[in-house]
Design a protein around this motif. Structure first.
Motif, PDB file in Angstrom:
ATOM      1  N   ARG A  15     -31.395 -48.855 -17.856  1.00 29.03           N
ATOM      2  CA  ARG A  15     -30.550 -49.473 -16.715  1.00 29.03           C
ATOM      3  C   ARG A  15     -30.543 -48.810 -15.516  1.00 29.03           C
ATOM      4  O   ARG A  15     -30.475 -49.223 -14.511  1.00 29.03           O
ATOM      5  N   ALA A  17     -33.216 -46.988 -14.655  1.00 27.66           N
ATOM      6  CA  ALA A  17     -34.992 -46.851 -14.172  1.00 27.66           C
ATOM      7  C   ALA A  17     -35.248 -46.758 -12.745  1.00 27.66           C
ATOM      8  O   ALA A  17     -35.678 -46.011 -12.246  1.00 27.66           O
ATOM      9  N   ASP A  18     -34.688 -47.666 -12.001  1.00 28.65           N
ATOM     10  CA  ASP A  18     -34.905 -47.635 -10.534  1.00 28.65           C
ATOM     11  C   ASP A  18     -34.155 -46.517 -10.042  1.00 28.65           C
ATOM     12  O   ASP A  18     -35.031 -46.000  -8.974  1.00 28.65           O
ATOM     13  N   LEU A  19     -33.077 -45.950 -10.461  1.00 25.52           N
ATOM     14  CA  LEU A  19     -32.788 -44.745  -9.566  1.00 25.52           C
ATOM     15  C   LEU A  19     -33.650 -43.464 -10.266  1.00 25.52           C
ATOM     16  O   LEU A  19     -33.957 -42.681  -9.252  1.00 25.52           O
ATOM     17  N   GLU A  21     -36.420 -43.301 -10.216  1.00 20.26           N
ATOM     18  CA  GLU A  21     -37.869 -43.493 -10.004  1.00 20.26           C
ATOM     19  C   GLU A  21     -37.815 -42.645  -8.486  1.00 20.26           C
ATOM     20  O   GLU A  21     -38.710 -42.164  -7.853  1.00 20.26           O
ATOM     21  N   ARG A  22     -36.684 -42.664  -7.916  1.00 26.78           N
ATOM     22  CA  ARG A  22     -36.196 -42.100  -6.626  1.00 26.78           C
ATOM     23  C   ARG A  22     -36.075 -40.625  -6.757  1.00 26.78           C
ATOM     24  O   ARG A  22     -35.683 -39.740  -5.747  1.00 26.78           O
TER      25      ARG A  22
END
Length: 36
Positions: A15, A17-19, A21-22
């Motif tokens: 959930r 994953a996008d965070l 990646e940063r």
């Protein structure tokens, strides 16, 4: 980011994953210290 409910760590990881990646690392402490 420390994930305390280790048994759902994979779901939380998916959930967020996008965070992740940063830059922030996801960490679980139970049953042993693990950095995802």
């Amino acid at each position: 980011m420390l994930i305390l409910p280790w048994n759902i760590a994979e779901e939380v990881k998916a959930r967020l994953a996008d965070l992740a990646e940063r830059g922030p690392r996801l960490v679980t402490a139970v049953p042993g210290l693990r950095i995802h």
